[in-house]
Design an enzyme around this catalytic site. Structure first.
Site, PDB file in Angstrom:
ATOM      1  N   ASP A  67     -61.643  50.487  32.483  1.00  0.00           N
ATOM      2  CA  ASP A  67     -62.235  49.175  32.789  1.00  0.00           C
ATOM      3  C   ASP A  67     -63.644  49.506  32.744  1.00  0.00           C
ATOM      4  O   ASP A  67     -64.282  50.481  32.973  1.00  0.00           O
ATOM      5  CB  ASP A  67     -61.640  48.416  34.170  1.00  0.00           C
ATOM      6  CG  ASP A  67     -61.781  47.012  33.885  1.00  0.00           C
ATOM      7  OD1 ASP A  67     -62.203  46.546  32.741  1.00  0.00           O
ATOM      8  OD2 ASP A  67     -61.413  46.239  34.683  1.00  0.00           O
ATOM      9  N   ASP A 112     -66.037  45.848  40.359  1.00  0.00           N
ATOM     10  CA  ASP A 112     -66.814  45.208  41.203  1.00  0.00           C
ATOM     11  C   ASP A 112     -66.496  45.115  42.544  1.00  0.00           C
ATOM     12  O   ASP A 112     -66.761  45.759  43.441  1.00  0.00           O
ATOM     13  CB  ASP A 112     -67.019  43.675  40.474  1.00  0.00           C
ATOM     14  CG  ASP A 112     -67.925  42.801  41.232  1.00  0.00           C
ATOM     15  OD1 ASP A 112     -68.611  43.286  42.214  1.00  0.00           O
ATOM     16  OD2 ASP A 112     -67.921  41.894  40.647  1.00  0.00           O
ATOM     17  N   TRP A 153     -76.211  41.627  38.700  1.00  0.00           N
ATOM     18  CA  TRP A 153     -75.415  41.150  37.733  1.00  0.00           C
ATOM     19  C   TRP A 153     -75.574  41.898  36.403  1.00  0.00           C
ATOM     20  O   TRP A 153     -76.601  42.350  35.953  1.00  0.00           O
ATOM     21  CB  TRP A 153     -75.895  39.622  37.556  1.00  0.00           C
ATOM     22  CG  TRP A 153     -75.055  39.075  36.388  1.00  0.00           C
ATOM     23  CD1 TRP A 153     -75.159  39.003  35.140  1.00  0.00           C
ATOM     24  CD2 TRP A 153     -73.744  38.295  36.776  1.00  0.00           C
ATOM     25  NE1 TRP A 153     -74.119  38.286  34.743  1.00  0.00           N
ATOM     26  CE2 TRP A 153     -73.281  37.761  35.395  1.00  0.00           C
ATOM     27  CE3 TRP A 153     -73.191  37.934  38.025  1.00  0.00           C
ATOM     28  CZ2 TRP A 153     -72.142  36.996  35.495  1.00  0.00           C
ATOM     29  CZ3 TRP A 153     -71.996  37.213  37.878  1.00  0.00           C
ATOM     30  CH2 TRP A 153     -71.497  36.804  36.654  1.00  0.00           C
TER      31      TRP A 153
HETATM   32  O1  LIG Z   1     -63.407  44.854  40.374  1.00  0.00           O
HETATM   33  P1  LIG Z   1     -63.229  43.210  40.018  1.00  0.00           P
HETATM   34  O2  LIG Z   1     -63.783  42.426  41.338  1.00  0.00           O
HETATM   35  O3  LIG Z   1     -61.864  43.068  40.058  1.00  0.00           O
HETATM   36  O4  LIG Z   1     -63.871  42.774  38.851  1.00  0.00           O
HETATM   37  C1  LIG Z   1     -63.778  43.700  37.537  1.00  0.00           C
HETATM   38  C2  LIG Z   1     -62.895  43.100  36.756  1.00  0.00           C
HETATM   39  O5  LIG Z   1     -63.673  41.761  36.173  1.00  0.00           O
HETATM   40  C3  LIG Z   1     -63.899  41.717  34.992  1.00  0.00           C
HETATM   41  O6  LIG Z   1     -62.780  41.033  34.181  1.00  0.00           O
HETATM   42  P2  LIG Z   1     -62.682  39.477  33.972  1.00  0.00           P
HETATM   43  O7  LIG Z   1     -61.411  39.054  34.858  1.00  0.00           O
HETATM   44  O8  LIG Z   1     -64.084  39.038  34.106  1.00  0.00           O
HETATM   45  O9  LIG Z   1     -62.130  39.397  32.569  1.00  0.00           O
HETATM   46  P3  LIG Z   1     -62.809  40.237  31.157  1.00  0.00           P
HETATM   47  O10 LIG Z   1     -62.845  41.502  31.214  1.00  0.00           O
HETATM   48  O11 LIG Z   1     -62.019  39.687  30.263  1.00  0.00           O
HETATM   49  O12 LIG Z   1     -64.221  39.625  31.030  1.00  0.00           O
HETATM   50  C4  LIG Z   1     -64.055  43.147  34.431  1.00  0.00           C
HETATM   51  O13 LIG Z   1     -63.473  43.509  33.104  1.00  0.00           O
HETATM   52  C5  LIG Z   1     -63.348  43.945  35.432  1.00  0.00           C
HETATM   53  O14 LIG Z   1     -61.793  43.825  34.590  1.00  0.00           O
END
Ligand SMILES: O=P(O)(O)OC[C@H]1O[C@H](OP(=O)(O)OP(=O)(O)O)[C@H](O)[C@@H]1O
Length: 213
Positions: A117, A121, A190
């Site tokens: 990934d 976060d 961010w």
């Molecule tokens: O550690 P976390 O708090 O779980 O956040 C991390 C996730 O958030 C984002 O995905 P998002 O759901 O925004 O989808 P995207 O990848 O399609 O933008 C990113 O790509 C990670 O997969």
């Protein structure tokens, strides 16, 4: 237009690319060269593909297949089906096609699987992805008795790990055995990724000013 503020970190494609290059070397040296990459869509697709280029080089020219899973974070406000905000619950939007995996690779069992990934976060998405993939391994053990002894090894790779308290944890066997591989630890700002930008020249300029090039 997004204002450039100190708590926004602009990331360039070059930065991601170079981190993937360094990570491929780390993975080979740590004997973590995967048989299969599982990219968490959408943000994980880009580093997965960049990483594959460098893993191929580290892997004697052999390409490593990428499988995509789609996971999104939502909070269900419980009022109606459409009122959701990003942030709490992980929703599967796409999953492994096990028929194709079994046809192409024989089985998931016994494979080194690298989950990729772009950002860790709150760690909610990675923890969910790993739990669900572990369930697939258990199901495969039940349906493929003759291969159940094969040791399946998961590792996790992220480009950017935010240094902050996490809402979910990865198991000790990931964290303590060198199976959680981070290209770059970052402050809890961010992160502005290039593929979210509608003005890539301005975005790259800001990333360059911040040294993320
Ligand atoms: O550690 P976390 O708090 O779980 O956040 C991390 C996730 O958030 C984002 O995905 P998002 O759901 O925004 O989808 P995207 O990848 O399609 O933008 C990113 O790509 C990670 O997969």
């Amino acid at each position: 237009m997004i204002e450039n503020t100190p708590d926004m970190t602009y990331i360039s494609y070059n930065h991601m690319h170079k981190l993937c290059q360094q990570a491929a070397v780390k993975l080979r040296e740590a004997d973590k060269m995967p048989d299969i990459i599982v990219a968490i869509s959408g943000g994980g697709l880009i580093p997965a593909r960049m990483l594959r280029t460098f893993l191929k080089k580290e892997n004697g020219g052999k390409n490593i297949p990428i499988q995509a899973i789609g996971l999104s974070l939502y909070e269900d406000l419980g009022t109606d089906d459409f009122k959701q905000v990003i942030g709490k619950q992980v929703v599967k939007t796409q999953w492994l096609d096990l028929d194709i995996i079994n046809e192409r690779f024989g089985t998931l069992l016994g494979k080194k699987i690298l989950i990729v990934d772009e950002v860790d976060d709150t760690r909610t998405t990675l923890a969910y992805a790993l739990e669900e993939l572990e369930k697939e391994v258990e199901l495969a053990k039940n349906s493929q008795e003759e291969k159940k002894h094969l040791d399946t090894e998961f590792s996790v790779f992220v480009l950017y790990n935010k240094l902050k308290p996490k809402k979910k944890q990865l198991p000790d066997y990931i964290m303590d055995q060198g199976r959680y591989i981070v290209a770059s630890d970052v402050d809890d700002s961010w992160l502005c990724f290039p593929y979210d930008s509608t003005d890539i020249d301005l975005h790259t300029k800001r990333a360059t000013e911040q040294g993320n090039i």
